[in-house]
Design a protein around this motif. Structure first.
Motif, short mmCIF file in Angstrom:
data_model
loop_
_atom_site.label_atom_id
_atom_site.label_comp_id
_atom_site.label_asym_id
_atom_site.label_seq_id
_atom_site.Cartn_x
_atom_site.Cartn_y
_atom_site.Cartn_z
N ASN A 133 -22.54 -2.85 5.63
CA ASN A 133 -23.45 -2.11 6.05
C ASN A 133 -24.19 -2.69 7.12
O ASN A 133 -25.42 -3.00 6.90
CB ASN A 133 -24.21 -1.65 5.02
N GLY A 140 -36.46 5.58 13.53
CA GLY A 140 -37.45 4.72 13.17
C GLY A 140 -37.90 5.32 11.69
O GLY A 140 -38.97 4.62 11.29
N VAL A 181 -32.75 2.66 0.34
CA VAL A 181 -33.27 3.55 1.32
C VAL A 181 -32.16 4.36 2.15
O VAL A 181 -30.94 3.77 2.27
CB VAL A 181 -33.79 2.54 2.14
N GLY A 186 -31.79 7.14 13.67
CA GLY A 186 -32.36 6.62 14.98
C GLY A 186 -33.58 6.88 15.37
O GLY A 186 -33.71 6.70 16.63
C1 COA Z 1 -29.39 2.40 7.21
C2 COA Z 1 -30.31 3.56 7.45
C3 COA Z 1 -31.40 3.92 6.24
C4 COA Z 1 -31.07 3.57 8.94
O1 COA Z 1 -31.98 4.72 8.83
P1 COA Z 1 -32.73 5.09 10.54
O2 COA Z 1 -33.57 5.84 10.13
O3 COA Z 1 -31.76 5.61 11.34
O4 COA Z 1 -33.09 3.44 10.92
P2 COA Z 1 -34.29 3.59 11.90
O5 COA Z 1 -34.13 4.26 12.92
O6 COA Z 1 -35.35 3.19 11.12
O7 COA Z 1 -33.91 2.23 12.60
C5 COA Z 1 -34.49 0.90 12.35
C6 COA Z 1 -33.40 -0.51 12.53
O8 COA Z 1 -32.17 -0.23 11.58
C7 COA Z 1 -31.14 -0.82 12.68
N1 COA Z 1 -30.15 -0.05 12.72
C8 COA Z 1 -30.31 1.60 12.11
N2 COA Z 1 -29.32 2.26 12.67
C9 COA Z 1 -28.37 1.44 13.17
C10 COA Z 1 -27.00 1.69 13.52
N3 COA Z 1 -26.48 2.85 13.43
N4 COA Z 1 -26.48 0.45 14.01
C11 COA Z 1 -27.04 -0.70 14.09
N5 COA Z 1 -28.42 -0.90 13.70
C12 COA Z 1 -29.10 0.13 13.40
C13 COA Z 1 -31.59 -1.28 13.73
O9 COA Z 1 -32.26 -2.62 13.56
C14 COA Z 1 -32.94 -0.34 14.03
O10 COA Z 1 -33.86 -0.90 14.97
P3 COA Z 1 -33.76 -0.58 16.48
O11 COA Z 1 -33.75 0.77 16.51
O12 COA Z 1 -34.86 -1.37 17.13
O13 COA Z 1 -32.58 -1.14 16.98
C15 COA Z 1 -29.35 4.87 7.67
O14 COA Z 1 -28.48 4.74 8.38
C16 COA Z 1 -28.78 5.43 6.28
O15 COA Z 1 -29.35 6.22 5.63
N6 COA Z 1 -27.62 4.95 6.02
C17 COA Z 1 -26.96 5.26 4.68
C18 COA Z 1 -27.63 4.91 3.40
C19 COA Z 1 -27.66 3.16 3.45
O16 COA Z 1 -26.50 2.62 3.91
N7 COA Z 1 -28.66 2.65 3.06
C20 COA Z 1 -28.88 1.48 2.77
C21 COA Z 1 -28.37 0.65 1.62
S1 COA Z 1 -29.17 1.60 0.19
#
Ligand code: COA
Length: 160
Positions: A118, A89, A79, A87
């Motif tokens: 991670n 959702g 994902v 940030g």
């Molecule tokens: C991990 C990732 C997919 C999160 O994407 P995102 O769209 O920013 O996440 P969301 O906004 O839907 O956040 C959902 C939850 O994830 C967690 N989260 C997301 N970003 C976070 C951060 N920087 N620090 C801590 N928790 C985090 C939180 O629990 C958050 O819930 P909350 O907003 O109620 O606190 C994104 O940071 C990413 O693409 N990372 C690089 C790829 C990766 O590592 N993928 C996973 C392994 S394949």
């Protein structure tokens, strides 16, 4: 680029072969391209039993989730959300779609593995109800030459 991300919410859709270039562009923009990455993405988009959901805004893929159907379980393979769209959702939305699909398949559990370092991904998964199943030592190759291999945290979500 410097332009602001548009405010219109991205549309969630199932990606196909035709989206390979857009998907590869998203990964490339984040330095995720490794040898064989394009081939791996193409294989994911074509493989039976594998589904790739994308969030599309203005013809660009700004996030995706890939999942795979196994005999009794489903696996979340990846994902990712564009840094400019994090940030908000979007990963939570992609994950909800993956969970819904796994339920529709009748999968008993949704499995995944993630680098132990991670923290944001682990928080995402825990927030969605995933539980820790154990550690697989040295599962991931080093991110850079000279670094050590990284452990994987195995997690699962019971669907029944
Ligand atoms: C991990 C990732 C997919 C999160 O994407 P995102 O769209 O920013 O996440 P969301 O906004 O839907 O956040 C959902 C939850 O994830 C967690 N989260 C997301 N970003 C976070 C951060 N920087 N620090 C801590 N928790 C985090 C939180 O629990 C958050 O819930 P909350 O907003 O109620 O606190 C994104 O940071 C990413 O693409 N990372 C690089 C790829 C990766 O590592 N993928 C996973 C392994 S394949």
């Amino acid at each position: 680029m410097g332009h602001e991300a548009p405010e219109k919410p991205p549309v969630l859709m199932t990606l196909s072969d035709a989206d390979l270039e857009a998907l590869a562009a998203l990964e490339a923009a984040h330095g995720w391209v490794t040898a064989g990455s394009a081939a791996r993405l193409a294989a994911s988009l074509r493989a039976p039993g594998t589904l790739v959901f994308g969030l599309v805004a203005d013809d660009a893929v700004v996030g995706y989730a890939a999942m795979d159907r196994q005999p009794f379980e489903a696996e979340l393979q990846a994902v990712m959300v564009d840094t400019r769209w994090r940030g908000r959702g979007l990963a939570r939305r992609l994950l909800a779609e993956v969970v819904e699909q796994a339920r529709a398949w009748g999968s008993e559990r949704l499995l995944l593995e993630v680098r132990v370092g991670n923290a944001s991904a682990i928080a995402l998964y825990r927030g969605a109800g995933f539980e820790d199943d154990g550690i697989r030592r040295g599962y991931y190759p080093p991110r850079q030459a000279g670094a050590v291999r990284e452990d994987a945290l195995l997690m699962s979500l019971a669907l029944e």
